[in-house]
Scaffold this active site. Structure first.
Site, PDB file in Angstrom:
ATOM      1  CB  SER A   1      -0.932   0.016   1.221  1.00 51.45           C
ATOM      2  OG  SER A   1      -0.186   0.312   2.373  1.00 51.45           O
ATOM      3  CB  SER A   2       0.084   4.689  -1.133  1.00 54.60           C
ATOM      4  OG  SER A   2      -1.128   4.875  -0.435  1.00 54.60           O
ATOM      5  CB  SER A   3      -0.021   3.846   4.302  1.00 56.58           C
ATOM      6  OG  SER A   3      -0.470   2.513   4.382  1.00 56.58           O
ATOM      7  CB  CYS A   4       4.421   0.456   2.478  1.00 56.04           C
ATOM      8  SG  CYS A   4       5.202   1.256   1.075  1.00 56.04           S
ATOM      9  N   GLY A   5       5.506   3.411   3.758  1.00 58.21           N
ATOM     10  CA  GLY A   5       6.698   4.096   4.226  1.00 58.21           C
ATOM     11  C   GLY A   5       7.811   4.148   3.218  1.00 58.21           C
TER      12      GLY A   5
END
Length: 283
Positions: A120-124
């Site tokens: 996901s785009s929130s993976c860092g």
């Protein structure tokens, strides 16, 4: 044991100044563990790859799509079989595990995959690293002129998708991904509580039915177009992707870099073309 994609619950509803007992229907959400059996015939290994939350149903489609868009398999023949191995400790969870038997000739570095795994785009992971990682897994070049799609065709797509979203119609809380021909014929539809899963399911079904690339098809998603969804479309060779919602900035950069036509806000009689306008007739 069959797992229903819908759960029936009793709720207290407030409307017009009064409370009443009602029956409501919710989209089921269950964990799915994906296990891999891989390696040479005489040196087989079995490892747990990932756990994803999904709506039960079309699980094999989901796993095919997931493995492909993560760069683990490249064609259907890379998989010998998929099965539910069962769970002796918890019989009710026996359909929450899928074991994938990979062909001995399927090569990938499991430890490297484990270290760099992201969904996901929130993976860092920063934007530059994400773009470079996708680049290493893309196998199809897109023709910037094909397919040619007419605006009226695009405007019809959400209207064609919604009546077929049976789970959404019952629960109101589920995402959909649809694959259409360039003339607007609905070819495949999959639903799931997760946006990524809905796309993986529809791409996994397409992989088994047609194979890749999907150069003449249109992928429509019922929500926004995030980076990870655009990534999956590009890896499957999709040339035109449309979303009912908005794209993110990184999704637009990725689409631009790979000549994908990216359309957002496809609703209420209009849409925005963010990249690849050459494929839209009349632009």
């Amino acid at each position: 044991m069959y797992q229903s994609p819908i759960r029936k619950v009793q709720i207290l509803k407030y409307q017009e100044g009064q409370f009443s007992q009602r029956t409501d229907y919710l989209a089921s959400e269950e964990p799915l563990e994906i296990q891999l059996s891989f390696g040479a015939t005489e040196q087989r290994m079995q490892r747990s790859l990932a756990i994803t939350m999904r709506t039960p149903g079309q699980d094999f489609d989901l796993v095919y799509g997931f493995l492909f868009t993560e760069g683990i398999i490249h064609q259907r023949s890379d998989v010998i079989q998929m099965r539910y191995p069962g769970n002796q400790l918890d019989p009710e969870a026996q359909e929450n595990i899928i074991l994938v038997e990979l062909h001995p000739h399927t090569n990938f570095d499991f430890e490297r995959l484990n270290r760099h795994f992201y969904t996901s785009s929130s993976c860092g992971i920063c934007g530059k690293a994400s773009l470079e990682m996708v680049q290493t897994h893309v196998h199809f070049l897109l023709d910037p002129q094909n397919p040619q799609v007419a605006p009226p065709t695009l405007l019809r797509l959400p209207q064609l998708l919604l009546p077929q979203q049976s789970l959404f119609g019952q629960t109101g809380g589920i995402h959909a991904a649809g694959l259409f021909s360039a003339t607007g014929e609905l070819l495949l539809l999959r639903e799931d509580v997760g946006r990524h899963n809905a796309v993986d399911k529809v791409l996994g079904a397409a992989m088994q039915k047609h194979g890749f690339p999907l150069r003449t098809e249109i992928l429509l998603v019922s929500g926004r177009a995030g980076f990870e969804l655009v990534q999956k479309a590009i890896m499957a060779g999709v040339s035109v992707m449309a979303a009912v919602g908005a794209p993110s900035s990184l999704a637009t950069e990725l689409a631009e870099a790979h000549n994908l036509t990216l359309i957002g806000f496809l609703r209420n009689g209009g849409f925005n073309v963010y990249t690849g306008k050459e494929r839209i007739l009349g632009t």
